[in-house]
Write an enzyme that holds these catalytic residues in place. Structure first.
Site, PDB file in Angstrom:
ATOM      1  NE  ARG A   1      15.423 -57.978 -94.877  1.00 39.91           N
ATOM      2  CZ  ARG A   1      14.384 -57.579 -94.182  1.00 39.91           C
ATOM      3  NH1 ARG A   1      13.424 -58.420 -93.876  1.00 39.91           N
ATOM      4  NH2 ARG A   1      14.302 -56.335 -93.795  1.00 39.91           N
TER       5      ARG A   1
ATOM      6  CE1 TYR B   1      19.381 -54.811 -99.985  1.00 41.94           C
ATOM      7  CE2 TYR B   1      17.039 -54.474 -99.568  1.00 41.94           C
ATOM      8  CZ  TYR B   1      18.247 -54.029-100.067  1.00 41.94           C
ATOM      9  OH  TYR B   1      18.316 -52.792-100.664  1.00 41.94           O
TER      10      TYR B   1
ATOM     11  N   GLY C   1      14.677 -46.804-101.032  1.00 44.21           N
ATOM     12  CA  GLY C   1      14.252 -46.780 -99.640  1.00 44.21           C
ATOM     13  C   GLY C   1      12.783 -47.002 -99.362  1.00 44.21           C
TER      14      GLY C   1
ATOM     15  CB  CYS D   1      26.365 -74.106 -84.693  1.00 42.36           C
ATOM     16  SG  CYS D   1      26.151 -75.761 -85.317  1.00 42.36           S
ATOM     17  CD  GLU D   2      26.561 -67.931 -84.983  1.00 42.40           C
ATOM     18  OE1 GLU D   2      26.315 -67.190 -84.010  1.00 42.40           O
ATOM     19  OE2 GLU D   2      27.670 -68.035 -85.518  1.00 42.40           O
TER      20      GLU D   2
ATOM     21  CD  GLU E   1      20.700 -44.658-106.078  1.00 46.46           C
ATOM     22  OE1 GLU E   1      20.842 -45.095-104.912  1.00 46.46           O
ATOM     23  OE2 GLU E   1      21.502 -43.864-106.598  1.00 46.46           O
ATOM     24  N   PRO E   2      15.295 -47.764-106.467  1.00 48.83           N
ATOM     25  CG  PRO E   2      13.394 -48.333-107.720  1.00 48.83           C
ATOM     26  CD  PRO E   2      14.603 -47.429-107.733  1.00 48.83           C
ATOM     27  N   GLY E   3      15.034 -50.795-104.608  1.00 49.75           N
ATOM     28  CA  GLY E   3      15.461 -52.193-104.585  1.00 49.75           C
ATOM     29  C   GLY E   3      14.344 -53.049-104.030  1.00 49.75           C
ATOM     30  NE  ARG E   4      13.333 -52.961 -97.716  1.00 55.80           N
ATOM     31  CZ  ARG E   4      14.160 -53.541 -96.845  1.00 55.80           C
ATOM     32  NH1 ARG E   4      13.916 -54.753 -96.420  1.00 55.80           N
ATOM     33  NH2 ARG E   4      15.213 -52.887 -96.394  1.00 55.80           N
TER      34      ARG E   4
END
Ligand code: LLP
Length: 419
Positions: A312, A371, A239, A342-343, A273-276
């Site tokens: 993101r 991510y 986090g 197409c959005e 549990e680091p990710g980012r």
């Protein structure tokens, strides 16, 4: 030390010019700096060196096995949430005794695969899941090591879509029900309680939410241990946030100090549990300007990367800095940088002031290592980009760009004769 730097007018990743990578591999293209990933890993690891701990990098942030293997070599364990992530970890050479398995919906076949692999522990998110694990372990003649994921009801002060430790979120077991859950676990033959776990959200820049969560956890540990249960592992999840624009997140050292002040003299292994924070600022997305388009309202820069490559901005309104791969002189203009999908939410930047680019120019979307590719899709039947890992002056293609055949390789045309 930053491994993404201009040398003259050219943007480099370590000792490799990004323009050359774009020329060789095409765009859109993810490029990662191996040195940055390792620096971030070691910074986090060092922050806890005075206490027994294990870092379990959260695979969902970036799950390429080339990157996982770098982290294996650095000594990392892994946080997984599916059998796909378990498979990736094992392919990358992970030590299964350093793997924790989180997630609210583990299926029986996933539980079985993890038990056979011999993971460190399951972070159990409901009583129903506890029974499922007990059943599968019984069938295999094994004892399943578990911790319960507590929902500590802490506001992580982050984007609502990525906060996970509030009462209204689906994650974990409410802290007022946790003692009950531990009591249940004691009655089960195929379960061994080894720990306690929480994860309160992502892109958290302040320390207060972490402090609050740790205090609640310590309180619970005391109650749980009074039942005669030994808590060996305290998993505090991931986090910790990063700088995308002007955020000033706590440095891993500050985070380390904040956490460790609570654990002086407490003989429990801490798990993170680091990710980012490990991969976010270690990756960029290169994209080419296709067209410029002016309406009475806006200037649009249409590029060849889209929300399917980097979701993101479309999903969370996230800010990613965008810089030229080759610096040039020109007017500053305010533009929306949009992709071909197409959005209307398919944009990489809105009302961004940049030096006006021309068709064919290369742009670099920063902070795209976490991510980014892991949330990429084939929407609009777009081909997922290639991924390059740079290490000093060498580079490696760690995932090839999708081909048109890949797009339909799992599909079948049924034998239907339309009347
Ligand atoms: N552990 C658990 C149980 C998690 O659910 C997560 C992330 C992590 C660890 C790693 O968190 P980190 O250190 O990366 O903050 N797609 C969103 C982020 C979703 C995070 C999901 N869980 C985004 O792009 O911002």
């Amino acid at each position: 030390m930053n491994y993404f730097n201009y040398r003259g007018k050219d943007l480099y990743c370590e000792d490799v010019a990004l323009e050359n990578l774009a020329k060789e591999f095409g765009t859109p293209l993810y490029v990662y700096s191996g040195k940055t990933i390792l620096r971030h890993y070691h910074a986090f690891d060092n922050a806890f060196k005075s206490h027994d701990h294990l870092i379990c990098y959260s695979i969902k942030a970036n799950s390429n096995i080339g990157i996982l293997n770098l982290l294996v070599q650095a000594g990392s364990g892994f946080d997984i949430v599916s059998k796909g992530e378990l498979y990736r970890a094992m392919k990358a050479g992970a030590d299964p005794s350093k793997i924790v398995f989180s997630g609210v919906g583990k299926t029986e076949d996933e539980i079985e695969m993890a038990l056979i692999a011999g993971i460190l522990m399951f972070n159990v998110e409901s009583e129903a899941e506890l029974y499922a694990i007990d059943k599968v372990a019984g069938r295999l003649g094994k004892k399943a090591p578990i911790s319960f994921r507590v929902n500590p009801d802490v506001n992580p002060l982050t984007h609502p879509y990525i906060s996970t430790g509030l009462k209204k979120n689906k994650f974990g077991i409410p802290h007022e029900k946790i003692i009950e859950a531990y009591k249940r676990a004691l009655d089960l033959n195929n379960i061994e309680v080894v720990g306690i776990d929480c994860h309160i959200g992502s892109q958290i820049t302040q320390l207060d939410p972490f402090n609050e969560a740790v205090e609640k956890m310590l309180n619970l540990i005391e109650k749980i241990e009074s039942l005669g249960i030994n808590i060996k592992y305290v998993d505090l999840g991931g986090g910790l946030g990063i700088t995308y624009k002007d955020e000033e997140p706590a440095h891993p050292n500050e985070y380390g100090e904040a956490v460790l002040k609570y654990f002086k003299g407490i003989n429990k292994k801490l798990i993170f549990e680091p990710g980012r924070v490990i991969v976010g600022n270690a990756g960029v997305l290169l994209t080419k300007v296709l067209y410029k388009k002016d309406t009475s309202e806006k200037k649009f820069i249409v590029v060849d990367a889209a929300m399917n490559d980097l979701a993101r901005p479309a999903l969370y309104g996230s800010y990613h800095s965008i810089v030229p791969v080759i610096k040039k002189e020109g007017n500053n203009v305010s533009v929306d940088i949009v992709g071909p999908v197409c959005e209307s939410t398919d944009y990489l930047a809105k009302e961004r002031t940049i030096t006006e680019p021309e068709g064919g120019d290369l742009l670099c979307v920063m902070s795209a290592g976490a991510y980014g590719f892991s949330m990429a899709s084939n929407y609009n039947s777009r081909l997922k980009p290639a991924e390059i890992l740079v290490y000093n002056d060498k580079y490696y293609c760690i995932r090839e760009r999708d081909t048109l055949e890949d797009l339909v390789s799992k599909e079948n045309i049924p034998q239907i004769k339309v009347e």
